[in-house]
Scaffold this motif. Structure first.
Motif, mmCIF file in Angstrom:
data_model
loop_
_atom_site.group_PDB
_atom_site.id
_atom_site.type_symbol
_atom_site.label_atom_id
_atom_site.label_comp_id
_atom_site.label_asym_id
_atom_site.label_seq_id
_atom_site.Cartn_x
_atom_site.Cartn_y
_atom_site.Cartn_z
ATOM 1 N N TRP A 47 90.347 85.530 113.752
ATOM 2 C CA TRP A 47 90.041 84.112 113.659
ATOM 3 C C TRP A 47 91.117 83.295 114.342
ATOM 4 O O TRP A 47 90.857 82.234 114.887
ATOM 5 C CB TRP A 47 89.888 83.666 112.208
ATOM 6 N N ASN A 100 85.594 82.991 119.964
ATOM 7 C CA ASN A 100 84.330 82.981 119.240
ATOM 8 C C ASN A 100 83.195 82.948 120.242
ATOM 9 O O ASN A 100 82.873 81.912 120.810
ATOM 10 C CB ASN A 100 84.280 81.772 118.296
ATOM 11 N N SER A 124 78.159 81.748 120.512
ATOM 12 C CA SER A 124 77.306 80.750 121.156
ATOM 13 C C SER A 124 77.149 81.040 122.640
ATOM 14 O O SER A 124 76.093 80.788 123.221
ATOM 15 C CB SER A 124 77.843 79.338 120.928
ATOM 16 N N VAL A 162 79.011 87.140 116.007
ATOM 17 C CA VAL A 162 78.115 87.563 114.935
ATOM 18 C C VAL A 162 76.763 87.869 115.545
ATOM 19 O O VAL A 162 76.385 87.319 116.576
ATOM 20 C CB VAL A 162 77.977 86.480 113.841
ATOM 21 N N ARG A 185 71.036 88.408 113.451
ATOM 22 C CA ARG A 185 70.543 88.172 112.095
ATOM 23 C C ARG A 185 71.364 87.119 111.381
ATOM 24 O O ARG A 185 70.947 86.546 110.390
ATOM 25 C CB ARG A 185 70.536 89.457 111.279
ATOM 26 N N ASN A 186 72.556 86.856 111.931
ATOM 27 C CA ASN A 186 73.406 85.810 111.386
ATOM 28 C C ASN A 186 73.125 84.490 112.049
ATOM 29 O O ASN A 186 73.352 83.431 111.485
ATOM 30 C CB ASN A 186 74.858 86.157 111.680
ATOM 31 N N TYR A 187 72.681 84.592 113.287
ATOM 32 C CA TYR A 187 72.512 83.387 114.066
ATOM 33 C C TYR A 187 71.166 82.734 113.805
ATOM 34 O O TYR A 187 71.079 81.528 113.661
ATOM 35 C CB TYR A 187 72.672 83.724 115.550
ATOM 36 N N PRO A 203 68.620 83.880 111.160
ATOM 37 C CA PRO A 203 68.079 84.821 110.170
ATOM 38 C C PRO A 203 66.617 84.574 109.842
ATOM 39 O O PRO A 203 65.884 85.494 109.509
ATOM 40 C CB PRO A 203 68.954 84.591 108.944
ATOM 41 N N ASN A 205 80.950 91.660 109.777
ATOM 42 C CA ASN A 205 79.825 91.017 110.454
ATOM 43 C C ASN A 205 80.238 90.207 111.671
ATOM 44 O O ASN A 205 79.399 89.717 112.401
ATOM 45 C CB ASN A 205 79.016 90.157 109.473
ATOM 46 N N LEU A 233 78.458 81.061 108.698
ATOM 47 C CA LEU A 233 77.721 82.282 109.011
ATOM 48 C C LEU A 233 76.509 82.398 108.121
ATOM 49 O O LEU A 233 76.593 82.193 106.925
ATOM 50 C CB LEU A 233 78.616 83.501 108.751
ATOM 51 N N ALA A 234 75.392 82.749 108.707
ATOM 52 C CA ALA A 234 74.166 82.800 107.936
ATOM 53 C C ALA A 234 74.186 83.959 106.956
ATOM 54 O O ALA A 234 73.900 83.811 105.788
ATOM 55 C CB ALA A 234 72.972 82.924 108.868
ATOM 56 N N ASP A 235 74.531 85.128 107.479
ATOM 57 C CA ASP A 235 74.464 86.318 106.673
ATOM 58 C C ASP A 235 75.453 86.253 105.533
ATOM 59 O O ASP A 235 76.634 86.081 105.755
ATOM 60 C CB ASP A 235 74.783 87.505 107.592
ATOM 61 N N ASP A 236 75.031 86.401 104.332
ATOM 62 C CA ASP A 236 75.883 86.433 103.145
ATOM 63 C C ASP A 236 76.529 85.095 102.827
ATOM 64 O O ASP A 236 77.028 84.912 101.735
ATOM 65 C CB ASP A 236 77.040 87.441 103.247
ATOM 66 N N ARG A 288 72.683 80.492 104.836
ATOM 67 C CA ARG A 288 71.689 80.412 105.902
ATOM 68 C C ARG A 288 71.387 78.980 106.276
ATOM 69 O O ARG A 288 71.095 78.669 107.426
ATOM 70 C CB ARG A 288 70.374 81.043 105.453
ATOM 71 N N SER A 320 73.775 77.176 108.851
ATOM 72 C CA SER A 320 73.650 77.565 110.255
ATOM 73 C C SER A 320 72.331 77.088 110.828
ATOM 74 O O SER A 320 72.255 76.693 111.989
ATOM 75 C CB SER A 320 73.778 79.078 110.418
ATOM 76 N N VAL A 347 76.770 75.607 118.658
ATOM 77 C CA VAL A 347 77.061 75.860 117.249
ATOM 78 C C VAL A 347 78.084 76.983 117.175
ATOM 79 O O VAL A 347 77.923 78.011 117.808
ATOM 80 C CB VAL A 347 75.786 76.289 116.497
ATOM 81 N N GLU A 348 79.123 76.779 116.402
ATOM 82 C CA GLU A 348 80.093 77.836 116.193
ATOM 83 C C GLU A 348 79.981 78.279 114.737
ATOM 84 O O GLU A 348 80.158 77.473 113.821
ATOM 85 C CB GLU A 348 81.493 77.312 116.482
ATOM 86 N N LEU A 349 79.655 79.550 114.560
ATOM 87 C CA LEU A 349 79.485 80.055 113.197
ATOM 88 C C LEU A 349 80.790 80.644 112.703
ATOM 89 O O LEU A 349 81.372 81.510 113.347
ATOM 90 C CB LEU A 349 78.401 81.133 113.174
ATOM 91 N N VAL A 350 81.218 80.185 111.540
ATOM 92 C CA VAL A 350 82.474 80.678 110.981
ATOM 93 C C VAL A 350 82.291 80.930 109.491
ATOM 94 O O VAL A 350 81.304 80.516 108.897
ATOM 95 C CB VAL A 350 83.614 79.639 111.175
ATOM 96 N N THR A 351 83.271 81.595 108.876
ATOM 97 C CA THR A 351 83.189 81.799 107.425
ATOM 98 C C THR A 351 83.436 80.461 106.727
ATOM 99 O O THR A 351 83.980 79.532 107.314
ATOM 100 C CB THR A 351 84.256 82.790 106.932
ATOM 101 N N GLU A 408 87.085 79.468 106.807
ATOM 102 C CA GLU A 408 87.506 79.008 108.131
ATOM 103 C C GLU A 408 87.002 77.602 108.401
ATOM 104 O O GLU A 408 87.696 76.766 108.978
ATOM 105 C CB GLU A 408 86.963 79.952 109.222
ATOM 106 N N ARG A 438 89.067 75.288 106.496
ATOM 107 C CA ARG A 438 90.387 75.148 107.108
ATOM 108 C C ARG A 438 90.336 74.178 108.276
ATOM 109 O O ARG A 438 91.168 73.273 108.393
ATOM 110 C CB ARG A 438 90.936 76.488 107.593
ATOM 111 N N ASP A 466 89.063 91.250 97.931
ATOM 112 C CA ASP A 466 87.757 91.479 98.555
ATOM 113 C C ASP A 466 86.829 92.331 97.716
ATOM 114 O O ASP A 466 85.724 92.616 98.135
ATOM 115 C CB ASP A 466 87.880 92.180 99.925
#
Lengths: 288, 581
Positions: free
Chosen positions: A70, A75, A78, A155, A158-160, A162, A186, B55-58, B61, B64, B83-87, B90, B93, B399
């Motif tokens: 990170w 990243n 996109s 990612v 499926r994350n982008y 779903p 992921n 992030l969509a997964d987990d 959804r 995103s 679009v920037e996917l982050v946790t 993050e 932050r 974790d």
């Protein structure tokens, strides 16, 4: 939970290995292996140790890698999406339940079997060069893959998107994620290690197609299935798969030029068989 | 022979040098051309921005998906968006600490009372970390209305603020999604569905469970239980189980907890503490620990830095409390203003002075404030997670899991009037996704899901066995688009207001949230607004309608472009929305 799933996996993959060994490897080879196993273990040991070392290192570093990623990583999701678009979702227009079952099975069980069988099969060959190159290629795949994981955050589809993917692995068999989350993050979809290792194994299957003709067909079919499954299950982009193919080619090339090089052979083999190097190991056996 | 190879080397290195120089020179020339081009074009550049989403997964959804729809609509009208996917951590932050973002799609913490808008939007907090005006919104009139709201309460100042808020849109509220947890009732019953993100929900239940298995899918609480780190004001109760507070909120009232008596006397709150308060390490809790904690939230550096750096949480409280003093069992908190429900000031988790005071010197505040830094790295073993709450931390595996045990010396066992924990050992495990959890609670492998389900799981959730009670919470968090008003073009309220029309609320509620959400135009629930308020949702946004047919998510680019043109923006010959750079 994890233990249950791992147990089930071990049983299934174990049975697959047994069946394939019986079909493919053959009586005589197994017999020679029983006689000759010490020599082969000694020859393959340094590389096996390296592979295990890399895997352990990876496991230890895994919790911390995302943090560094990170901070310093790019990243890329996109960018990947803007190049590729929603190609992966088109696979779903042809999707149906049984296909999802097949690809889910391939992604987990097929892949595990694909990784382990060649190790067994090449150990059953008198010339350990294929085994050693395979282990070397595994190492290069893993190390280069790890470097990318730190430097690139991406990612999967499926994350982008779903919601565009109805028949996804984790909606279908959600408990599988107990296993995959032990080995994947992921955010590490680029490049696809599933693809690179599957392709690596297919390359070796081609090389040993004379010794193992059945494996040449079965292994390639499995490899192709695994590679497609990564996209069908929307875990990887097509770009990750292409990168994985490139990584496979590179790893095999590197393995050829390190493990396969004369220098390396002299250094490693000579250490254990100081007298024997003048005679190539293949001349000892008649069936390879 | 040697001489020849030497000159060869020199020749080839000379060639390399020239090649590099040519390359750099070429780059320099093209750079100059670039500048020239810019100057001759009048310095206009396409509006270009990045939308941060989770992030969509987990993770989430909805965030995103909303982000992507916004991106698509913006691209359709000539804005370059990605679009920037982050946790989640993050994202928090970047938004709450670094203030390094263009816009984001996220959730506010629960806003219980209107005057909590004070710390969300008052300009005084614009440069502070945490959920204190992360958008950097600064408007003199808004400040005035918020000051009035905090001081007097009442609907007039709220309405005035909302008039301004809906026009200026430092954030665009979207909706409050339904938040369902669930718990098995074959072990414990009497669950209070609105208290499950705090301690109160785990006290006084009917039944007694020795080992209670809870699952969540976020690893955040296993990495950091720091009561002063803003990000961990998530939907989990664990830090409130470990760290007790003077009172427990109970709806619109309160329950004396660590305090036996509290009273307001002029501008001062007098507090009498129980005499049987103990930390998990056996030390007594006294007024000094309470005073220390209030000092700490006002200045997390305890005077070491040039000026006080307030903790990024409980800011609403630390803003009001100017001084605390006391010893033994009694203390006084002096307030600069008396808000409605003044007792809310007493809900800060109390930490042990004897552990925190000395160790804080050695620890960088970045470690405390940065939401992505785990407890171990920031505070180390020097500050163990020791509080005085009814649960103590037994084990924490980053974790993976958390184990909390009932603290048998807690005062709630000694006092028959008080509810006490009905669980003797709470095992919390981090599972990979929510789909598994539905099966696990159905077959009894786990006893409770400790976080809200995402809306796409809700229809499956309704099919669980009757041993599982569904627990929808009213303390819902508002999904919204937040803008960094410090950055162009979001510094211009006209731009932000025009973005409102890019959102098809009807479609978002139906498609992204599967109908399981209530659209809102303000950061408050409709029920928190006066009945006749024009800002209660009336079917569409009170000021700006979707630039297309509502419910279809199909943008009419012409109408949308006109809205941005009316806002004072221009289009270039390529159809890009441009601003001067």
């Amino acid at each position: 939970m994890l233990v249950d799933i791992l147990t089930r996996m071990s049983v299934v993959v174990g049975l697959m290995l047994l069946a394939m060994s019986v079909i493919s490897i053959g009586h005589r080879r197994i017999q020679y292996t029983i006689d000759d196993w010490r020599r082969r273990v000694l020859e393959a040991l340094p590389l096996a140790a390296v592979v295990v070392g890399v895997l352990l290192l990876n496991r230890a570093a895994r919790p911390r890698v995302p943090d560094y990623s990170w901070i310093i990583g790019w990243n890329a999701t996109s960018t990947i999406h803007s190049i590729e678009g929603s190609f992966v979702t088109y696979l779903h227009y042809f999707g149906f339940h049984e296909l999802t079952v097949y690809f889910s099975f391939m992604y987990v069980y097929g892949y595990a079997f694909l990784l382990i069988f060649p190790v067994v099969a090449y150990f059953a060959l008198a010339n350990t060069i294929h085994l050693r190159k395979l282990l070397g290629a595994y190492t290069f795949n893993y190390v280069i893959g790890l470097i990318f994981y730190v430097l690139v955050i991406a990612v999967g589809p499926r994350n982008y998107f779903p919601e565009m993917i109805d028949v996804v692995l984790y909606d279908f068999q959600p408990e599988i994620q107990y296993v995959t989350s032990e080995v994947n993050e992921n955010i590490n979809v680029f490049p696809s290690l599933h693809t690179s290792l599957a392709a690596t194994i297919a390359i070796f299957a081609y090389r040993t197609r004379e010794e193992y003709p059945i494996w040449w067909h079965v292994g390639t079919l499995l490899a192709v299935s695994v590679i497609i499954s990564t996209m069908y299950l929307a875990i990887h982009w097509a770009i990750d798969v292409v990168a994985g193919l490139g990584l496979a080619w590179l790893s095999v090339w590197l393995a050829d030029h390190t493990v396969g090089s004369d220098h390396f052979q002299k250094v490693s083999v000579k250490k254990y068989f100081p007298g024997d190097f003048s005679r190539s190991p293949t001349s000892r056996q008649s069936d390879d | 022979m040697e001489r020849a190879s030497e000159s060869d080397t020199t020749a080839s290195s000379r060639r390399r040098f020239l090649a590099t120089a040519a390359g750099l020179g070429g780059a320099g020339v093209s750079g100059c051309t670039d500048i020239l081009q810019r100057v001759t074009n009048g310095g206009e550049e396409q509006v270009s921005l990045t939308i941060l989403a989770m992030l969509a997964d987990d993770e989430d959804r909805s965030s995103s998906r909303i982000g992507r729809e916004l991106m698509n609509h913006m691209e359709a009208i000539g804005i370059s968006a990605e679009v920037e996917l982050v946790t989640r951590s993050e994202l928090l932050r970047s938004v709450l600490f670094e203030h390094d973002f263009d816009c984001y799609v996220g959730q506010l913490p629960p806003v219980e009372r209107a005057d909590e808008l004070y710390t969300l939007f008052h300009s005084q907090f614009a440069s502070e970390p945490g959920w204190q005006n992360p958008t950097g919104y600064a408007n003199v009139a808004a400040d005035q209305y918020l000051d009035d709201l905090l001081r007097e309460g009442g609907n007039a100042s709220l309405e005035q603020f909302l008039d301004l808020f809906t026009t200026e849109a430092p954030i665009i509220p979207i909706c409050r999604a339904e938040e369902y947890r669930c718990a098995r009732v074959d072990r414990l019953t009497g669950w209070d569905r609105n208290e499950l993100d705090r301690l109160r929900g785990y006290l006084g239940l009917a039944g007694d469970a020795d080992e209670f298995q809870m699952s969540i899918t976020s690893a955040e609480p296993t990495n950091n239980l720091n009561p002063f780190a803003a990000v961990y004001q998530g939907p989990w109760p664990f830090q409130y189980m470990i760290y007790d507070s003077l009172i427990l909120p109970e709806g619109s009232n309160y329950q004396e907890w660590m305090a036996t008596a509290v009273s307001l006397d002029g501008m001062t709150i007098d507090v009498s503490l129980r005499s049987d308060l103990q930390f998990h390490d056996g030390e007594s809790v006294t007024a000094e620990d309470v005073v220390f904690t209030y000092d700490l939230i006002s200045d997390i550096t305890l005077g070491q830095a040039g000026s006080p750096l307030a903790a990024p949480v409980y800011r609403w409280i630390s803003n009001l409390v100017v001084d605390g003093s006391g010893s033994g069992q009694s203390l006084e908190l002096e307030l600069q203003q008396i808000p409605d429900e003044w007792w809310r000031v007493l809900s800060v988790p109390i930490v042990p002075k004897h552990i925190w005071e000395d160790e804080l010197d050695d620890i960088s505040t970045d470690g405390i404030l940065d939401p992505t830094v785990p407890w171990g790295d920031a505070l180390g073993e020097d500050i163990p997670e020791i509080g005085s709450g009814p649960f103590k931390l037994n084990d924490r595996s980053e974790d993976e899991s958390l184990t909390l045990n009932r603290f048998e010396d807690h005062f709630s066992f000694a006092d028959p009037e008080l509810p006490n924990p009905s669980i003797s050992e709470l095992n919390v495990s981090v599972d990979p996704n929510q789909s598994v959890l539905i099966d696990l609670i159905d077959d009894g492998t786990i006893d409770m899901v400790g976080e809200p389900f995402e809306t796409h799981h809700l229809s499956n959730l309704e099919n669980v066995s009757s041993d599982v009670e569904l627990l929808p919470s009213d303390r819902r968090r508002v999904y919204h688009i937040g803008f960094n008003t410090r950055e162009r073009p979001f510094s211009n309220w006209r731009f932000r207001e025009a973005v409102i029309g890019l959102l098809d609320y009807e479609w978002i509620i139906n498609e992204v949230f599967h109908g399981r959400a209530d659209p809102v135009a303000t950061p408050l629930a409709d029920t928190q607004l006066p009945e006749d308020s024009p800002y209660r949702w009336q079917g569409s946004h009170p000021l700006v309608e979707f630039y297309g047919s509502p419910g279809t998510n199909e943008l009419n680019a012409e109408i949308a472009e006109k809205a941005f043109i009316d806002a004072g923006y221009r289009y270039d010959e390529n159809g890009n929305l441009v601003i001067f750079e």
